[in-house]
Design an enzyme around this catalytic site. Sequence first.
Site, PDB file in Angstrom:
ATOM      1  N   TYR A 122       0.851  -1.186   0.000  1.00 56.55           N
ATOM      2  CA  TYR A 122       0.000   0.000   0.000  1.00 56.55           C
ATOM      3  C   TYR A 122       0.890   1.242   0.000  1.00 56.55           C
ATOM      4  CZ  TYR A 122      -3.772   3.233   0.962  1.00 56.55           C
ATOM      5  OH  TYR A 122      -4.670   4.268   0.854  1.00 56.55           O
ATOM      6  N   GLN A 186     -10.817   0.123   1.635  1.00 56.03           N
ATOM      7  CA  GLN A 186     -11.313  -0.749   0.579  1.00 56.03           C
ATOM      8  C   GLN A 186     -10.168  -1.438  -0.169  1.00 56.03           C
ATOM      9  OE1 GLN A 186     -11.788   2.528   0.845  1.00 56.03           O
ATOM     10  NE2 GLN A 186     -11.688   3.607  -1.110  1.00 56.03           N
ATOM     11  N   SER A 232       4.607   9.580  12.724  1.00 58.88           N
ATOM     12  CA  SER A 232       6.067   9.569  12.731  1.00 58.88           C
ATOM     13  C   SER A 232       6.619  10.188  14.011  1.00 58.88           C
ATOM     14  CB  SER A 232       6.589  10.344  11.518  1.00 58.88           C
ATOM     15  OG  SER A 232       7.978  10.202  11.398  1.00 58.88           O
ATOM     16  N   GLN A 254      10.400  15.776  10.703  1.00 57.24           N
ATOM     17  CA  GLN A 254       9.371  14.806  11.065  1.00 57.24           C
ATOM     18  C   GLN A 254       8.058  15.488  11.413  1.00 57.24           C
ATOM     19  OE1 GLN A 254       9.962  11.342  10.639  1.00 57.24           O
ATOM     20  NE2 GLN A 254      11.499  12.566   9.586  1.00 57.24           N
ATOM     21  N   HIS A 257       5.404  15.898   8.691  1.00 53.59           N
ATOM     22  CA  HIS A 257       4.671  14.737   8.180  1.00 53.59           C
ATOM     23  C   HIS A 257       3.189  14.828   8.488  1.00 53.59           C
ATOM     24  CE1 HIS A 257       7.222  11.737   6.350  1.00 53.59           C
ATOM     25  NE2 HIS A 257       8.133  11.883   7.283  1.00 53.59           N
ATOM     26  N   GLU A 322      10.809   5.952  17.034  1.00 57.73           N
ATOM     27  CA  GLU A 322      10.969   5.451  15.669  1.00 57.73           C
ATOM     28  C   GLU A 322      12.356   5.832  15.143  1.00 57.73           C
ATOM     29  OE1 GLU A 322       8.606   5.924  11.395  1.00 57.73           O
ATOM     30  OE2 GLU A 322       8.437   7.472  12.933  1.00 57.73           O
ATOM     31  N   HIS A 323      12.679   7.112  15.175  1.00 56.48           N
ATOM     32  CA  HIS A 323      13.983   7.614  14.739  1.00 56.48           C
ATOM     33  C   HIS A 323      14.707   8.249  15.926  1.00 56.48           C
ATOM     34  CE1 HIS A 323      11.185   8.170  11.242  1.00 56.48           C
ATOM     35  NE2 HIS A 323      12.146   7.497  10.633  1.00 56.48           N
ATOM     36  N   ASP A 356      15.722   8.092   5.402  1.00 57.47           N
ATOM     37  CA  ASP A 356      14.414   8.059   4.750  1.00 57.47           C
ATOM     38  C   ASP A 356      14.522   7.728   3.269  1.00 57.47           C
ATOM     39  OD1 ASP A 356      12.470   8.388   6.621  1.00 57.47           O
ATOM     40  OD2 ASP A 356      12.057  10.491   6.174  1.00 57.47           O
ATOM     41  N   GLU A 410       0.856 -34.994  29.658  1.00 58.16           N
ATOM     42  CA  GLU A 410      -0.068 -33.979  29.134  1.00 58.16           C
ATOM     43  C   GLU A 410      -1.456 -34.553  28.887  1.00 58.16           C
ATOM     44  OE1 GLU A 410       1.566 -31.899  25.797  1.00 58.16           O
ATOM     45  OE2 GLU A 410       3.127 -30.942  27.012  1.00 58.16           O
ATOM     46  N   HIS A 415      -1.163 -39.497  21.417  1.00 55.98           N
ATOM     47  CA  HIS A 415       0.219 -39.155  21.077  1.00 55.98           C
ATOM     48  C   HIS A 415       1.162 -40.270  21.539  1.00 55.98           C
ATOM     49  CE1 HIS A 415      -1.432 -35.198  20.357  1.00 55.98           C
ATOM     50  NE2 HIS A 415      -0.241 -34.681  20.081  1.00 55.98           N
TER      51      HIS A 415
END
Length: 434
Positions: A122, A186, A232, A254, A257, A322-323, A356, A410, A415
């Site tokens: 995506y 969608q 971000s 950042q 964003h 994140e960064h 990036d 068990e 088994h």
Amino acid sequence: MKIVSARDFDLKREVEYGTPEQNETVRRIVSDIRREGDAALLRYTEQLDRTTLTAAQLRVPQEELQAAYAAVEPSFVTAIRQAAVNIRAFHEKQKRNSWMDWQPDGSLLGQIIRPLKRVGVYVPGGKAAYPSSVLMNVIPAQVAGVPEIVLVTPPATNGGEGINPYILVAAAEAGVSEMYRVGGAQAIAALAYGTESIAPVDKICGPGSIYVALAKREVYGAVDIDSIAGPSEIVVLADDTANPGYVAADLLSQAEHDEMASAILVTNSAVLAEAVQAEVKRQLDVLPRRDIAAASVEQYGAIIVVDSIDEGIDVVNRLAPEHLEIMVQEPMAYAGRIENAGAIFLGPYSSEPVGDYFAGPNHIIPTNGTARFSSPVDVDDFIKKSSLIYYSKEALLQNGAAIIELARHEGLEGHARAIAVRLEQEGKAESDNG
């Protein structure tokens, strides 16, 4: 940008799971796509993207790719090709091999590594288009050996059907040949469950809006996903040797964003704190995305003054950003003490945009503090592993009793009997042959 002490700063940030209304909308969209296929996909594209398409127009034709190349600057094509070389080289080092190990008793143990068959990527097309995200998703999948990679990205809104040409060129340069003009929840549902026009995938990757994130969470289990990405984040850990202009610029890189992006400076220098505060204000005044960045800085930005860099490292590890940029006199001396960060940038010239766009490591990195337990997207995200077990007769006779012991503890007599029947049969055969 407010200046606070570590004691006065709230390190907690609520994870974005959407409002009840948003969640209900996503569930309805996913359900409709699953039941109605293309009909629902086209209906939601018209309703949400204000773009009317036919099923035949969903897939991007070759002619549109050619037109995209004519619409972008040659310098962009050159830059995207250079970045792709760096990204591919970095991810090639992550490749794993299947392995097998023969045991002294004649048994064979091993692991078979195979690529996923089909992956959906995506690429957002809302507040900004991100051709770099195309490379960061597609190239690791290619290195892993994924044979089918499909890209979805929103069509142009307000009645148009043309996709951002920079996204198309980046996709073509990365080797993607199957692309569809569809976005939002969608698109995620179509990738997960398939429609008449789009075959289902095994995994969905890539960032997007809150509706995309909620849809990925909704379909998880039917398919795998990379993560549920949040806004971000950047943290800069700096001492009095840092250039305040560099620090402010990186924080704003950042903040621009998204209004919910987080930009934080952690420093042991009150002088630097005040200088960066002034620089942020000055640079904001001339930033094209000023309104977005200003809202981010106001709501989620801070300058945290600590007593020492050691205390600053503690703050960083609690934030799990994140960064993380380390702008101190000897940045390499502190890198090993960072336990929680998606990507670590060392020194004044390792600005976050270097990662990036160009250096090679993946820029799809854990957010919302999830760097405590997760990692950037890499080749491992696009493989699956099968264990390989070949047990010899000698090994079964030697270890069968222990296996039966464990099974019966068990309460799984079936088994135990699956092993016992073999021990009885093989033991009898050996006795007869003896």
